[in-house]
Design a protein around this motif. Sequence first.
Motif, PDB file in Angstrom:
ATOM      1  N   THR A  13       0.864  -1.190   0.000  1.00  0.00           N
ATOM      2  CA  THR A  13       0.000   0.000   0.000  1.00  0.00           C
ATOM      3  C   THR A  13       0.892   1.229   0.000  1.00  0.00           C
ATOM      4  O   THR A  13       1.918   1.270   0.653  1.00  0.00           O
ATOM      5  CB  THR A  13      -0.911   0.047   1.241  1.00  0.00           C
ATOM      6  N   GLY A  14       0.497   2.227  -0.744  1.00  0.00           N
ATOM      7  CA  GLY A  14       1.261   3.468  -0.821  1.00  0.00           C
ATOM      8  C   GLY A  14       2.321   3.414  -1.903  1.00  0.00           C
ATOM      9  O   GLY A  14       2.526   2.397  -2.564  1.00  0.00           O
ATOM     10  N   SER A  15       2.957   4.581  -2.109  1.00  0.00           N
ATOM     11  CA  SER A  15       4.115   4.789  -2.989  1.00  0.00           C
ATOM     12  C   SER A  15       3.873   4.463  -4.465  1.00  0.00           C
ATOM     13  O   SER A  15       4.806   4.139  -5.184  1.00  0.00           O
ATOM     14  CB  SER A  15       5.348   4.047  -2.472  1.00  0.00           C
ATOM     15  N   THR A  92      -0.468  13.430  -7.721  1.00  0.00           N
ATOM     16  CA  THR A  92      -1.907  13.282  -7.483  1.00  0.00           C
ATOM     17  C   THR A  92      -2.365  13.948  -6.180  1.00  0.00           C
ATOM     18  O   THR A  92      -3.474  14.474  -6.122  1.00  0.00           O
ATOM     19  CB  THR A  92      -2.364  11.812  -7.449  1.00  0.00           C
ATOM     20  N   HIS A  93      -1.524  13.902  -5.130  1.00  0.00           N
ATOM     21  CA  HIS A  93      -1.934  14.561  -3.884  1.00  0.00           C
ATOM     22  C   HIS A  93      -0.765  14.629  -2.905  1.00  0.00           C
ATOM     23  O   HIS A  93       0.241  13.947  -3.068  1.00  0.00           O
ATOM     24  CB  HIS A  93      -3.145  13.868  -3.247  1.00  0.00           C
ATOM     25  N   ALA A  94      -0.957  15.460  -1.869  1.00  0.00           N
ATOM     26  CA  ALA A  94       0.140  15.798  -0.968  1.00  0.00           C
ATOM     27  C   ALA A  94       0.237  14.854   0.234  1.00  0.00           C
ATOM     28  O   ALA A  94       0.273  15.290   1.383  1.00  0.00           O
ATOM     29  CB  ALA A  94      -0.016  17.247  -0.493  1.00  0.00           C
ATOM     30  N   VAL A  96       2.695  11.674   1.833  1.00  0.00           N
ATOM     31  CA  VAL A  96       4.119  11.331   1.698  1.00  0.00           C
ATOM     32  C   VAL A  96       4.378  10.200   0.702  1.00  0.00           C
ATOM     33  O   VAL A  96       5.396  10.186   0.018  1.00  0.00           O
ATOM     34  CB  VAL A  96       4.718  10.980   3.096  1.00  0.00           C
ATOM     35  N   ASP A  97       3.432   9.271   0.587  1.00  0.00           N
ATOM     36  CA  ASP A  97       3.658   8.134  -0.315  1.00  0.00           C
ATOM     37  C   ASP A  97       3.411   8.513  -1.780  1.00  0.00           C
ATOM     38  O   ASP A  97       3.562   7.673  -2.668  1.00  0.00           O
ATOM     39  CB  ASP A  97       2.812   6.923   0.092  1.00  0.00           C
ATOM     40  N   HIS A  98       3.066   9.782  -2.044  1.00  0.00           N
ATOM     41  CA  HIS A  98       2.847  10.232  -3.428  1.00  0.00           C
ATOM     42  C   HIS A  98       3.722  11.430  -3.793  1.00  0.00           C
ATOM     43  O   HIS A  98       3.954  11.692  -4.977  1.00  0.00           O
ATOM     44  CB  HIS A  98       1.367  10.580  -3.641  1.00  0.00           C
ATOM     45  N   ILE A  99       4.190  12.154  -2.778  1.00  0.00           N
ATOM     46  CA  ILE A  99       4.928  13.402  -3.042  1.00  0.00           C
ATOM     47  C   ILE A  99       6.285  13.418  -2.338  1.00  0.00           C
ATOM     48  O   ILE A  99       7.092  14.330  -2.553  1.00  0.00           O
ATOM     49  CB  ILE A  99       4.060  14.601  -2.569  1.00  0.00           C
ATOM     50  N   GLY A 198      -4.904   7.892  -8.783  1.00  0.00           N
ATOM     51  CA  GLY A 198      -4.372   8.376  -7.504  1.00  0.00           C
ATOM     52  C   GLY A 198      -5.064   7.603  -6.390  1.00  0.00           C
ATOM     53  O   GLY A 198      -5.481   6.450  -6.601  1.00  0.00           O
ATOM     54  N   ASP A 199      -5.229   8.202  -5.209  1.00  0.00           N
ATOM     55  CA  ASP A 199      -6.003   7.554  -4.136  1.00  0.00           C
ATOM     56  C   ASP A 199      -7.432   8.079  -4.240  1.00  0.00           C
ATOM     57  O   ASP A 199      -7.648   9.265  -4.484  1.00  0.00           O
ATOM     58  CB  ASP A 199      -5.398   7.870  -2.766  1.00  0.00           C
ATOM     59  N   ILE A 200      -8.398   7.179  -4.008  1.00  0.00           N
ATOM     60  CA  ILE A 200      -9.767   7.529  -4.412  1.00  0.00           C
ATOM     61  C   ILE A 200     -10.802   6.820  -3.535  1.00  0.00           C
ATOM     62  O   ILE A 200     -10.526   5.757  -2.972  1.00  0.00           O
ATOM     63  CB  ILE A 200      -9.935   7.157  -5.917  1.00  0.00           C
ATOM     64  N   GLY A 382      -9.673   7.334   3.754  1.00  0.00           N
ATOM     65  CA  GLY A 382      -9.482   8.031   2.487  1.00  0.00           C
ATOM     66  C   GLY A 382      -9.602   7.115   1.282  1.00  0.00           C
ATOM     67  O   GLY A 382      -9.543   7.586   0.145  1.00  0.00           O
ATOM     68  N   HIS A 383      -9.749   5.816   1.530  1.00  0.00           N
ATOM     69  CA  HIS A 383      -9.706   4.858   0.429  1.00  0.00           C
ATOM     70  C   HIS A 383     -11.045   4.156   0.251  1.00  0.00           C
ATOM     71  O   HIS A 383     -11.666   3.747   1.233  1.00  0.00           O
ATOM     72  CB  HIS A 383      -8.608   3.811   0.688  1.00  0.00           C
ATOM     73  N   GLY A 384     -11.454   4.001  -0.997  1.00  0.00           N
ATOM     74  CA  GLY A 384     -12.720   3.370  -1.309  1.00  0.00           C
ATOM     75  C   GLY A 384     -12.775   1.920  -0.843  1.00  0.00           C
ATOM     76  O   GLY A 384     -11.750   1.245  -0.737  1.00  0.00           O
ATOM     77  N   ILE A 404      -2.767  -1.288  -8.072  1.00  0.00           N
ATOM     78  CA  ILE A 404      -1.543  -0.931  -7.359  1.00  0.00           C
ATOM     79  C   ILE A 404      -1.922  -0.393  -5.979  1.00  0.00           C
ATOM     80  O   ILE A 404      -3.106  -0.324  -5.655  1.00  0.00           O
ATOM     81  CB  ILE A 404      -0.703   0.114  -8.145  1.00  0.00           C
ATOM     82  N   HIS A 405      -0.886  -0.050  -5.147  1.00  0.00           N
ATOM     83  CA  HIS A 405      -1.172   0.542  -3.837  1.00  0.00           C
ATOM     84  C   HIS A 405      -2.017  -0.431  -3.011  1.00  0.00           C
ATOM     85  O   HIS A 405      -2.947  -0.052  -2.321  1.00  0.00           O
ATOM     86  CB  HIS A 405      -1.929   1.871  -4.062  1.00  0.00           C
ATOM     87  N   THR A 406      -1.682  -1.720  -3.078  1.00  0.00           N
ATOM     88  CA  THR A 406      -2.462  -2.735  -2.361  1.00  0.00           C
ATOM     89  C   THR A 406      -1.618  -3.985  -2.106  1.00  0.00           C
ATOM     90  O   THR A 406      -0.737  -4.318  -2.897  1.00  0.00           O
ATOM     91  CB  THR A 406      -3.729  -3.137  -3.156  1.00  0.00           C
TER      92      THR A 406
HETATM   93 ZN   LIG Z   1      -1.485   6.681  -1.019  1.00  0.00          ZN
END
Ligand SMILES: [Zn+2]
Length: 431
Positions: A13-15, A92-94, A96-99, A198-200, A382-384, A404-406
């Motif tokens: 998850t993440g990154s 996609t968003h601020a 840490v695992d994306h920016i 992104g995360d959704i 934050g995640h569906g 991804i992210h899973t």
């Molecule tokens: Zn994330």
Amino acid sequence: MAKVSFWGGVGTTGSSKVMVEEDGWRVLCDLGWDRPRSDLYHHPVDPRPGRELADRLRAGDAPWIPHLFREEAVVGTGLAGGSDGRTVLFITHAHVDHIGLIGWVDPVVPIYAAKETIAIRDALNAVGRAAQADPTFELIFAEKVMLEGERPYMLPMEAGRPLSFGPFTVTRYPVDHDVPGASGYIVESRGRRVAYTGDIRLHGRHTDWVKEFCHQARGAEVLAIEGTTLGAKSAETEDPVTEAHVDYVFGQILHNTRGLALMTLRPRNIERIEAFDRIARSYDRTILWSKEFAVFLKAYGIDAHMVTYSAGQLENIKASPNRYILQMWPKDIPWMMDLSLGPDSVFIHADGEPRLSSPAGRSLQRWLAQYHVPLRTIGSRGHGSPKAIHQIVEWIKPQVVYPIHTHAPELLEPSPPTIRIVPEYGRRYDV
Ligand SMILES: [Zn+2]
């Protein structure tokens, strides 16, 4: 033909890092901090200060992408640094695992994001300065990583307006996650499209935005989707609490509390912070923010009263406990000794630090038991849900979907004719 590859978020998850390449040109979406795959770094065994990126690259804990990072940031790694003029980055968003790694990017590489994402990253600089000036200022790990390297130069990108770069046309669309500025991107090259969520989620305040993104991405050749909750079996995952419900319960708790309210939530969940502030005012309460939050919120442009724990402020709080809500940062918890707390007080855990399952979270629960303060947990993710993730795939109906992210990509089961491929790290797939 364009190729798509995944340089993070593979089996974890993440990154997430989604790269699309064509004729030597590169579009990279997201550049976050990776959970250490090497298992070489666990705090306090950290990458060396000033050379964090090189240390992570050498350990295999950062993406081996050429012409992305500053020359001096990759010294000794063998990776080509410095822009080649054909690489561009979209965020996609601020979180840490994306920016998290953008402080290492070569300044010639353009970095595009929503203006809210840039405002959050800018506000973090104020947090960094405050931490330098005040040794008692507590930075959390994510903030430390996000502040690494040089201050990044980011360019605001309007929603829905396509941007051309080499053979690519890239369009940003707002989506819903628990941070402002959350975006999905559609990367088009020679009439073929890669969509990245992104995360959704579908249980936040902007489900209509997600639907519009899905509409725009409909029939894309490739969809890269986050799948954080796939494989997580809990009632909360299956049927997530909505942000609207969190607001409602927050109001109910204030309605039923005669004493002081304490709370924790996440600093970058700005919409929840604004909603709580509104609700608190309607109950005639003022939120007093820890200095860590107050510095960040003020730099972001939000008016925030700060808790100082001065003698005068403590007197005011004790004289009228029903007029205040104290947001507590973990290190502030011992101040509970100097507040008049009891069964008519409340601690509202609306996500954030400390996590209740962590050692600090267990310690918080002992403090609350000591002073007979009821604990109310009212967060929303934050995640569906797995159902929402499948619904989004169904709405977009791509030819191929990459989860991804899973931890459990194999649990994404799209209906035909969409094909699901569990990606391998760094492998290039035809679009
Ligand atoms: Zn994330």
